[in-house]
Design a protein around this motif. Structure first.
Motif, short mmCIF file in Angstrom:
data_model
loop_
_atom_site.label_atom_id
_atom_site.label_comp_id
_atom_site.label_asym_id
_atom_site.label_seq_id
_atom_site.Cartn_x
_atom_site.Cartn_y
_atom_site.Cartn_z
N VAL A 70 1.00 -1.31 -0.04
CA VAL A 70 -0.01 -0.10 0.21
C VAL A 70 0.79 1.35 -0.14
O VAL A 70 0.76 2.14 -0.75
CB VAL A 70 -1.04 0.07 1.18
N ALA A 71 2.14 1.26 0.77
CA ALA A 71 2.95 2.27 0.86
C ALA A 71 3.56 2.52 -0.54
O ALA A 71 3.77 3.68 -1.04
CB ALA A 71 3.79 2.27 1.90
N ASN A 72 3.90 1.62 -1.17
CA ASN A 72 4.57 1.76 -2.23
C ASN A 72 3.63 2.29 -3.30
O ASN A 72 4.02 2.91 -4.39
CB ASN A 72 5.06 0.02 -3.02
N ALA A 73 2.41 2.10 -3.14
CA ALA A 73 1.41 2.70 -4.29
C ALA A 73 1.28 4.31 -4.26
O ALA A 73 1.10 4.67 -5.24
CB ALA A 73 0.12 1.95 -4.04
N SER A 74 2.05 4.42 -3.35
CA SER A 74 1.85 6.28 -3.10
C SER A 74 2.98 6.66 -4.23
O SER A 74 2.98 7.74 -4.26
CB SER A 74 2.16 6.64 -1.64
N TYR A 75 3.87 5.98 -4.67
CA TYR A 75 4.81 6.42 -5.37
C TYR A 75 4.27 6.98 -6.77
O TYR A 75 4.76 7.85 -7.58
CB TYR A 75 5.83 5.31 -5.94
N ALA A 76 3.16 6.29 -7.20
CA ALA A 76 2.30 6.78 -8.31
C ALA A 76 2.16 8.22 -8.32
O ALA A 76 2.06 8.80 -9.55
CB ALA A 76 0.96 5.89 -8.36
N GLY A 77 1.46 8.93 -7.33
CA GLY A 77 1.34 10.33 -7.14
C GLY A 77 2.67 10.95 -6.76
O GLY A 77 2.87 12.13 -7.44
N ALA A 78 3.44 10.50 -6.02
CA ALA A 78 4.67 11.38 -5.63
C ALA A 78 5.67 11.47 -6.83
O ALA A 78 6.47 12.73 -7.00
CB ALA A 78 5.43 10.66 -4.55
N ARG A 79 5.77 10.41 -7.86
CA ARG A 79 6.68 10.70 -9.04
C ARG A 79 6.09 11.17 -10.19
O ARG A 79 6.76 11.19 -11.33
CB ARG A 79 7.29 9.18 -9.25
N LEU A 80 4.96 11.88 -10.09
CA LEU A 80 4.29 12.78 -11.22
C LEU A 80 5.29 13.92 -11.46
O LEU A 80 5.98 14.51 -10.77
CB LEU A 80 2.92 13.40 -10.83
N ALA A 81 5.22 14.52 -12.85
CA ALA A 81 6.08 15.35 -13.15
C ALA A 81 5.62 16.65 -12.29
O ALA A 81 4.68 16.75 -11.96
CB ALA A 81 6.05 15.66 -14.72
N PRO A 82 6.40 17.65 -12.36
CA PRO A 82 6.23 19.05 -11.52
C PRO A 82 5.28 19.79 -12.17
O PRO A 82 5.30 20.89 -12.08
CB PRO A 82 7.57 19.64 -11.34
N PHE A 83 4.58 19.30 -13.39
CA PHE A 83 3.40 19.88 -14.13
C PHE A 83 2.09 19.76 -13.42
O PHE A 83 1.81 18.54 -13.40
CB PHE A 83 3.55 19.96 -15.57
N ASP A 84 1.31 20.67 -13.17
CA ASP A 84 0.01 20.60 -12.66
C ASP A 84 -0.96 20.63 -13.90
O ASP A 84 -0.67 20.86 -14.90
CB ASP A 84 -0.54 21.40 -11.59
N ASN A 85 -2.03 20.03 -13.66
CA ASN A 85 -3.31 20.21 -14.82
C ASN A 85 -3.44 21.70 -15.29
O ASN A 85 -3.73 22.61 -14.50
CB ASN A 85 -4.58 19.93 -14.38
N PRO A 86 -3.21 21.89 -16.67
CA PRO A 86 -3.47 23.24 -17.16
C PRO A 86 -4.72 23.58 -17.23
O PRO A 86 -5.79 22.73 -17.22
CB PRO A 86 -2.83 23.05 -18.65
N TYR A 87 -5.02 24.92 -17.15
CA TYR A 87 -6.68 25.14 -17.31
C TYR A 87 -6.64 26.56 -18.28
O TYR A 87 -5.79 27.27 -18.29
CB TYR A 87 -7.30 25.27 -16.15
N LEU A 88 -7.81 26.45 -18.89
CA LEU A 88 -7.99 27.53 -20.16
C LEU A 88 -9.06 28.39 -19.83
O LEU A 88 -10.11 28.00 -19.35
CB LEU A 88 -8.34 26.95 -21.37
#
Length: 416
Positions: free
Chosen positions: A59-77
């Protein structure tokens, strides 16, 4: 006299039939009991708490999926339109702003560090669970050995008590004993038979506990000889401190403190909102194309995740305090367990060298006296019963030493 004693006195073969039934059931269920090392290995793999702790690592290893995301957040228009109603501006204007949030304060690195600490904490919890499971396995294993021997000894006692009850019944019929003597012998037969059944119940509980912690069903141990755990080196102050420092229970608390320290760092950094890169495109009032750009940033002045950081600091302080307390308590407990085991060993030594030989000699003396025509069968039966009770007392001491060793294993993870 109770109904059970009357029944046993009237049915002297009842206990013997129960013995045969128990032995027949015991030899058909489960695999043979292995050595203690095998039991410990099984416990470290199959104990419910170990399996649960191991799953929490996943379960703790599953947290890497969010932690390792690129430093770009969702763009909005954003799209704006307006039309002039008179004057110089009469046409339709359009403007579109594309916002691209970018984390520039190291938020991604702090998230990954927090998950690293969480995984390390959960892995330390696995080791702590293995320590506890090993202690439970040693306790159940020792209890299975001791109760098997206790059942064997009590079977001998019941046999002697049955012979004594039959002897008094014959004497009563011949006018050589009183009714009270015959009833007391029946009571003794009932009492010892109850002890035998209780020991068999203890055996069932010990094997069930062993099955729970190892995931395997074992049969009743064969043989009657049971030895206490092998003697080991004494646990002095230095070794107790070393064992306490290396205990998985202390390490788990230290890893927990490290996790909350990383959580505080992450909360501190995430109070800095991402920088927004703004790309602007539109159509002017005169129909011309317009392009531009800019930056936006939220100043972390009033809200800086103060509550989350304060909570993480408090949790870290708590975990460090618990680690320090556990370290001190473990050292003291290990010293106390070592001292307790030493005293139990002394009692066993006295029993082996003095009490057991004396009881054995008493049996031989009673047999010799009866052979010489100067004694009776009752003295022999009484001496044999006393010898059996001495051996039961030895089993009590052996069981206590197994319990002490189980406590040590639960704290250190290994047989001392």
């Amino acid at each position: 006299m109770g109904a059970s004693s009357v029944f046993l006195a009237a049915n002297p073969s009842f206990a013997a039939n129960q013995d045969e039934t128990f032995q027949a059931a015991a030899t058909t269920d489960g695999e043979p009991l292995p050595d203690i090392e095998r039991v410990l290995n099984l416990a470290k793999e199959a104990a419910p708490d170990v399996v649960s702790a191991r799953m929490y690592v996943g379960v703790a290893n599953a947290s890497y999926a969010g932690a390792r995301l690129a430093p770009f957040d969702n763009p909005y228009l954003e799209v704006f339109t307006d039309r002039g109603r008179g004057g110089a501006t009469r046409d339709l204007t359009v403007q579109a702003n594309l916002w691209i949030p970018i984390e520039v304060s190291g938020q991604r690195a702090r998230r990954i560090a927090e998950v690293d600490a969480l995984v390390a904490w959960q892995r330390a919890n696995v080791e702590s669970a293995k320590f506890a499971a090993s202690g439970d396995a040693v306790r159940a294993y020792g209890m299975a050995l001791v109760t098997a021997s206790r059942v064997s000894v009590l079977e001998d006692i019941v046999s002697v008590a049955r012979a004594e009850a039959e002897l008094y019944a014959a004497r009563l019929a011949g006018g050589d004993a009183t009714l009270q003597d015959e009833r007391l012998a029946s009571v003794e037969l009932g009492r010892t038979t109850i002890l035998l059944e209780e020991s068999r119940a203890d055996m069932a509980r010990a094997l069930a506990s062993l099955a729970r912690v190892t995931g395997r069903l074992f049969s009743v141990p064969t043989g009657t000889a049971v030895l206490p755990p092998p003697p080991t080196k004494r646990i002095d102050a230095a070794s107790a401190e070393r064992l306490a420092d290396s205990s998985a229970h202390v390490r788990a608390k230290a890893q927990e403190a490290d996790y909350f320290a990383r959580a505080r760092d992450r909360a501190s950094v995430t109070s800095h909102a991402p920088v927004n890169v703004i790309v602007t495109a539109g159509r002017g009032d005169l129909g011309e194309a317009r392009f531009g750009g800019g930056l936006s940033w939220t100043f972390p002045i009033l809200r800086r995740n103060q509550g989350e950081q304060s909570r993480a600091d408090a949790e870290r302080t708590r975990a460090l305090a618990e680690a320090d307390v556990q370290r001190r308590v473990l050292g003291a407990v290990l010293r106390g367990l070592d001292k307790e085991r030493e005293e139990v060993r002394k009692a066993l030594d006295v029993l082996d060298k003095l009490t057991d030989p004396a009881a054995h000699d008493a049996v031989e003396a009673a047999v010799a006296t009866r052979a010489a025509g100067k004694g009776d069968t009752l003295r022999v039966l009484t001496a044999r019963r006393d010898l059996a009770m001495v051996r039961l007392r030895k089993l009590d001491l052996v069981a206590r030493e197994w319990s002490i060793v189980a406590d040590i294993v639960a704290l250190t993870g290994e047989l001392p």
